[in-house]
Design an enzyme around this catalytic site. Sequence first.
Site, PDB file in Angstrom:
ATOM      1  N   GLU A  59       0.804  -1.218   0.000  1.00 23.47           N
ATOM      2  CA  GLU A  59       0.000   0.000   0.000  1.00 23.47           C
ATOM      3  C   GLU A  59       0.843   1.276   0.000  1.00 23.47           C
ATOM      4  O   GLU A  59       0.581   2.188   0.786  1.00 23.47           O
ATOM      5  CB  GLU A  59      -0.977  -0.026   1.177  1.00 23.47           C
ATOM      6  CG  GLU A  59      -1.815  -1.299   1.204  1.00 23.47           C
ATOM      7  CD  GLU A  59      -2.886  -1.310   2.288  1.00 23.47           C
ATOM      8  OE1 GLU A  59      -2.934  -0.372   3.096  1.00 23.47           O
ATOM      9  OE2 GLU A  59      -3.683  -2.266   2.306  1.00 23.47           O
ATOM     10  N   GLU A 113      -5.974  -9.026   0.424  1.00 22.73           N
ATOM     11  CA  GLU A 113      -6.545  -9.190   1.760  1.00 22.73           C
ATOM     12  C   GLU A 113      -8.016  -8.829   1.709  1.00 22.73           C
ATOM     13  O   GLU A 113      -8.376  -7.768   1.218  1.00 22.73           O
ATOM     14  CB  GLU A 113      -5.873  -8.253   2.786  1.00 22.73           C
ATOM     15  CG  GLU A 113      -4.478  -8.653   3.158  1.00 22.73           C
ATOM     16  CD  GLU A 113      -3.897  -7.763   4.260  1.00 22.73           C
ATOM     17  OE1 GLU A 113      -4.652  -7.290   5.129  1.00 22.73           O
ATOM     18  OE2 GLU A 113      -2.677  -7.545   4.225  1.00 22.73           O
TER      19      GLU A 113
END
Length: 504
Positions: free
Chosen positions: A121, A262
């Site tokens: 990220e 995820e």
Amino acid sequence: MERRWSWVAVLLLLLGAAYGVDGFIGIHWGRFATQSLVPSMVVDLLLQNGIKEIKLSSPSPNVLEALQSSSLGVTVALQNDFIRRPKWTSNVKNISGWVNELLLEPVQRGVPIKTLIILEEPLSLSRTQVWNMTDVFEETVSNLQIYNLSHIRTTTIHSTDVLKNVSKPSEADFRDDIKDRMLQSLKLFKKANSFFMFNLLPIFSVKVNKWPIEFAFMDNNSSFTIVDGKYTYTNAFEFLFDCLVVSLQKAGYPDMEIVIGEIGWPTDGEKHATPENAERFYRGFLKHISEKKGTPRRPNRNIDVFLSSLTDENKVPLQLGPSQRHRGIYNFEGTPKFKIDFTGKGRDIFPVTAKGSVKMPSRWCVFNGDTANMTKVNEQLQLACTFSDCTSLSPSSSCSNLNLTSNVSYAFNMFYQTSNQDQKNGGCYFAGLGALTTLNPSVGTCEFPVEILTAEKVDGGIQIPFYIGYDRSGGHALRSSQTPQVLFIALSFLYLIKQLGYFV
Ligand SMILES: *[C@@H]1O[C@H](CO)[C@@H](O)[C@H](O)[C@H]1NC(C)=O
Ligand SMILES: *[C@@H]1O[C@H](CO)[C@@H](O)[C@H](O)[C@H]1NC(C)=O
Ligand SMILES: *[C@@H]1O[C@H](CO)[C@@H](O)[C@H](O)[C@H]1NC(C)=O
Ligand SMILES: *[C@@H]1O[C@H](CO)[C@@H](O)[C@H](O)[C@H]1NC(C)=O
Ligand SMILES: *[C@@H]1O[C@H](CO)[C@@H](O)[C@H](O)[C@H]1NC(C)=O
Ligand SMILES: *[C@@H]1O[C@H](CO)[C@@H](O)[C@H](O)[C@H]1NC(C)=O
Ligand SMILES: *[C@@H]1O[C@H](CO)[C@@H](O)[C@H](O)[C@H]1NC(C)=O
Ligand SMILES: *[C@@H]1O[C@H](CO)[C@@H](O)[C@H](O)[C@H]1NC(C)=O
Ligand SMILES: *[C@@H]1O[C@H](CO)[C@@H](O)[C@H](O)[C@H]1NC(C)=O
């Protein structure tokens, strides 16, 4: 004739590989926790549950060792702070160093590493860009080639906040402030024959977008739906997935494969975060995935997914709120928190429990009730929570309704368990306010846990319980006025970190 057919077969196989015909349901095992299951136990747990893919937050040697010669596909991540660690960053270009040490050596020993995630990220709103991703990515890919590791696919993981907030997928696009960097990344993914890895958190997305909670579940029970031309969205997952599809299309990559890095549902730490809701979410989601439904814009397709997470992580940063630490399908000692059928067949079953985890003695540390000096009580409460996890005390959580005494007791106990019931260094001292008990102090839904023996005690593996000097939690630096027990812990961890390198 036969020959021609075999070519067709090969072609189909290749196409199959490219579009993930052999889709999988894998699991993410993050280990930002003070206590962690033994890696070999986890491998056993996954195999028994029929899970074939595992994703790790870092290439920790002891975990990779446990995966050696196993049939599990392994995805490892190199986190932003990993790349920032002094050993590697004294020379950013020393990528050859870690490719050799952290990938080549394990692969040669038979660890089935399939995917490498470079940076997690990095373009999220909460991050500041430190490295030029392009440089790190290219250098890594070229080193993988040098070491004959080109079969390892390389990508970066991105969360939903790389996308603009929109009311319909057709309006979707990447955020303006990161567009350039995203386009550079996509070019690299394409060149490396790689894919886009996307993290999704429906409970969080419905909050951000002010959608009703029903829209987060996948059992088609939401009266709120979003119509976008000929497409109708009945849940957040399909909506966000298709926002990414459209964004990729607009960037010129309509066919880029998307893997979910995820996805999951927390069981504590905020409203709607309960085991019942987690069970409901996973049931709908896994059914959807295993039936290969795809999404309105990519229908009837397999989607590879990693469920997040295997266990809770009590040291994970809290950017998205307290529930981040309660994303485990299993609790710390390896028992499932709710029913889940990893095959997606929707059977009403609990998954296999981890075998062989050893709990510490049934002993709790509680507040002795001396409220004469409330300054002191509050100070000790803060201290305990700073070095352990008190997120279950936050609003709408399992322990949010405790009275003051139990509140302080909860915090003291969390600290005590986190420090492995450390006795000789005053683990339950708290400036004279702590008291040991063998009577379980749990109150209603609020469980006062007893921790398991940590991995390193059981198998001699490497496990660093705390980050000191590098603050992941956005939390608290050590202050000199804090009690000696904290300094002792800090020193022991610094010593451990020095001894063992920087792995989690
Ligand atoms: C690069 O990493 C390797 C492997 O850890 C190490 O041995 C070497 O000293 C590093 N080189 C530099 C220039 O930092
Ligand atoms: C990163 O580096 C590459 C090549 O070295 C360059 O083309 C690119 O503009 C840089 N990107 C950023 C955001 O600085
Ligand atoms: C990579 O493979 C080539 C050809 O098989 C071989 O010559 C070379 O030594 C290998 N490199 C490494 C780092 O293993
Ligand atoms: C989307 O909306 C949320 C909540 O209003 C906000 O925090 C976030 O910054 C927005 N995201 C973008 C990419 O603008
Ligand atoms: C979802 O529910 C709506 C109305 O309740 C129904 O029209 C639709 O067919 C359902 N979709 C699926 C995929 O079951
Ligand atoms: C379906 O939605 C309604 C509200 O719209 C809710 O009351 C009900 O509990 C939901 N059903 C399930 C199975 O959760
Ligand atoms: C209460 O505790 C604080 C902090 O431990 C201490 O500084 C203060 O002197 C104490 N007050 C009394 C009245 O003992
Ligand atoms: C606080 O709650 C605990 C657990 O329910 C109870 O045993 C205790 O008496 C309560 N203390 C006070 C002061 O109300
Ligand atoms: C219990 O602790 C939490 C977190 O520290 C705090 O927000 C809450 O107000 C406390 N409750 C009581 C009754 O002291």
